[in-house]
Design a protein around this motif. Sequence first.
Motif, PDB file in Angstrom:
ATOM      1  N   GLN A  45     -29.903 109.303  69.328  1.00  0.00           N
ATOM      2  CA  GLN A  45     -30.962 109.389  70.323  1.00  0.00           C
ATOM      3  C   GLN A  45     -30.896 110.665  71.148  1.00  0.00           C
ATOM      4  O   GLN A  45     -31.713 110.854  72.048  1.00  0.00           O
ATOM      5  N   THR A  77     -36.137 108.584  69.162  1.00  0.00           N
ATOM      6  CA  THR A  77     -36.007 108.936  70.579  1.00  0.00           C
ATOM      7  C   THR A  77     -35.420 110.326  70.736  1.00  0.00           C
ATOM      8  O   THR A  77     -35.729 111.039  71.694  1.00  0.00           O
ATOM      9  N   GLY A  79     -35.939 112.974  68.876  1.00  0.00           N
ATOM     10  CA  GLY A  79     -36.845 114.066  68.554  1.00  0.00           C
ATOM     11  C   GLY A  79     -36.894 114.380  67.076  1.00  0.00           C
ATOM     12  O   GLY A  79     -36.121 113.855  66.266  1.00  0.00           O
ATOM     13  N   SER A  80     -37.796 115.285  66.718  1.00  0.00           N
ATOM     14  CA  SER A  80     -38.069 115.567  65.302  1.00  0.00           C
ATOM     15  C   SER A  80     -36.890 116.246  64.608  1.00  0.00           C
ATOM     16  O   SER A  80     -36.663 116.047  63.411  1.00  0.00           O
ATOM     17  N   ALA A 108     -42.384 105.747  67.212  1.00  0.00           N
ATOM     18  CA  ALA A 108     -42.828 106.995  67.837  1.00  0.00           C
ATOM     19  C   ALA A 108     -44.168 106.792  68.543  1.00  0.00           C
ATOM     20  O   ALA A 108     -44.394 107.305  69.637  1.00  0.00           O
ATOM     21  N   THR A 111     -43.596 104.804  71.851  1.00  0.00           N
ATOM     22  CA  THR A 111     -43.005 105.561  72.959  1.00  0.00           C
ATOM     23  C   THR A 111     -43.841 106.777  73.348  1.00  0.00           C
ATOM     24  O   THR A 111     -43.507 107.473  74.309  1.00  0.00           O
ATOM     25  N   ASN A 113     -44.181 109.506  71.578  1.00  0.00           N
ATOM     26  CA  ASN A 113     -43.472 110.720  71.174  1.00  0.00           C
ATOM     27  C   ASN A 113     -44.352 111.508  70.201  1.00  0.00           C
ATOM     28  O   ASN A 113     -44.252 111.378  68.982  1.00  0.00           O
ATOM     29  N   THR A 114     -45.212 112.358  70.742  1.00  0.00           N
ATOM     30  CA  THR A 114     -46.180 113.076  69.910  1.00  0.00           C
ATOM     31  C   THR A 114     -45.499 114.057  68.963  1.00  0.00           C
ATOM     32  O   THR A 114     -46.005 114.309  67.868  1.00  0.00           O
ATOM     33  N   GLU A 115     -44.361 114.610  69.384  1.00  0.00           N
ATOM     34  CA  GLU A 115     -43.646 115.552  68.523  1.00  0.00           C
ATOM     35  C   GLU A 115     -43.227 114.887  67.224  1.00  0.00           C
ATOM     36  O   GLU A 115     -43.428 115.435  66.134  1.00  0.00           O
ATOM     37  N   VAL A 116     -42.665 113.683  67.313  1.00  0.00           N
ATOM     38  CA  VAL A 116     -42.212 112.965  66.116  1.00  0.00           C
ATOM     39  C   VAL A 116     -43.404 112.435  65.321  1.00  0.00           C
ATOM     40  O   VAL A 116     -43.393 112.450  64.091  1.00  0.00           O
TER      41      VAL A 116
END
Length: 493
Positions: A45, A77, A79-80, A108, A111, A113-116
């Motif tokens: 994470q 969580t 990241g990519s 993703a 949460t 998490n737009t990057e993932v």
Amino acid sequence: WGGFTPLHYAALHGNRALVDLFLSAGADPNLTCDAGQTAFHFACQGNLYIIHQMMQYGADLRLIDLQGKTSLHHAVTGGSIAVHYLWETGMFRFTDTDMYQVTPLHLAASTGNTEVVRYLRCAVDAVDQQGATALHVAAERGGVEVCWILLQRTGCRMLHQKNHSGLTPLDLSKQGKTFHQQLTKLLSRYINEPIHHKPRESHLYYWTLFFPSLSGAAILLIAAMLGGYGGVICGLLFPWLARSIFTQYHRMTTYQLPNPVYLGTLIAGLFHSLLCFYGKMMPVWPTSALTQVSMVHFSILLGLFCKVLTQDPGALDREESDPRFSCIADLVENNQSPQRFCPYCELFQPDYTKHCKLCEVCIKDYDHHCLFLNRCIGRGNHRLFLFFILSMAAAHLLFVATGISYLYSKMPGGSHSLSLWLTLLGEEFWVAVMMVMNALTLLWEVWLLIEQFDAVATGTTTYFRQCESAARQRSLAQRWVIALSFLLEGRRR
């Protein structure tokens, strides 16, 4: 408590030194807490060095927690880059599900998490135990940007898919109370489109591009019709226009489009300034040498403007990827920043290179993404950008100086009382408003040039300021000499 070991806590907080201490003292990275999670799950994470460190000490990548979640689920969580690092091991797939059929994409989307979400290369229409896709999850949470990304990837057919309760993403969005109102408008706009249509904002893009020019012209026309009260009208309406323009930043984060309102503001400023300069002020001195000089200068300025809009800022080609590294593990072992790997372009970036999420490309010697040009500024156009800003600053200075001279020529001879000045400003509100805007822009450009020249003096860019202390050790004169040599020679020192 909860079956946590000291290693669990150290991994959860990303404490690299403690993790190293515990592992070297014999701590087991595969011990599970009461929820079935290992310290390695927590490491996924966050800190990539800790992930690598635990793998060297025998962390079992095959272990899952009591909900059936793999390390890849937990890495969402982180990241990519953390997700890609685990994918490189060959032991995970992006379609892996837990006991509730939840994929990493579902997590993703949950949460935000737009990057993932943007990175994960898996089927967007995968459903969980409740029949919900990632779009259902994002709509229920009010994730506007996540929904936009998913719709762009699959098209509008996803809007018609129902979960086991018979609800579409639009139905779930209507039940929410936070950002759901904005999301409901977005989904309602596209639900009647053909199912294979991928949403775009072309019509809104061009409307927003011309919004500052048209609104400014409308305000000036209204003020002209009101005669002496025109200055008051401009003083009330132009701050409203400025507020409307500079609160449009949400369009970048929501729809991942380069925001056209700032480019539209620049175009509006050029258009109205040129119109006021040649249509209002210059006819007072039709044979002045200033007219010929200004026409040459503005021609150069417009040429630089077109050039900086079209010139390649220095996009990184695949052949220019850093050859020293072949995987993220190479970066970690060489104590290099994992951020040097771009998960979107799948390239290892050389020094001073950054991926621009608005342009969707890695830029060499990345300086910044200029909102007013809708372009990245990098190795390919940095010097051209500085010439353009210098030309703009000269144009603003010329406009302000000419405007002051014009207003003085309109004053009755021998009388300069405050009441006469206020009356004159009310009558010449067009010139007064444009002078204020040009003066404010001139101050901003001077600050921008100082920042740019300081960055060039350090041999880096305004984004990468690792050598900022070196700039402070040089005198102001030394910094400006280095910056001017960059303008003339095009080489950094």
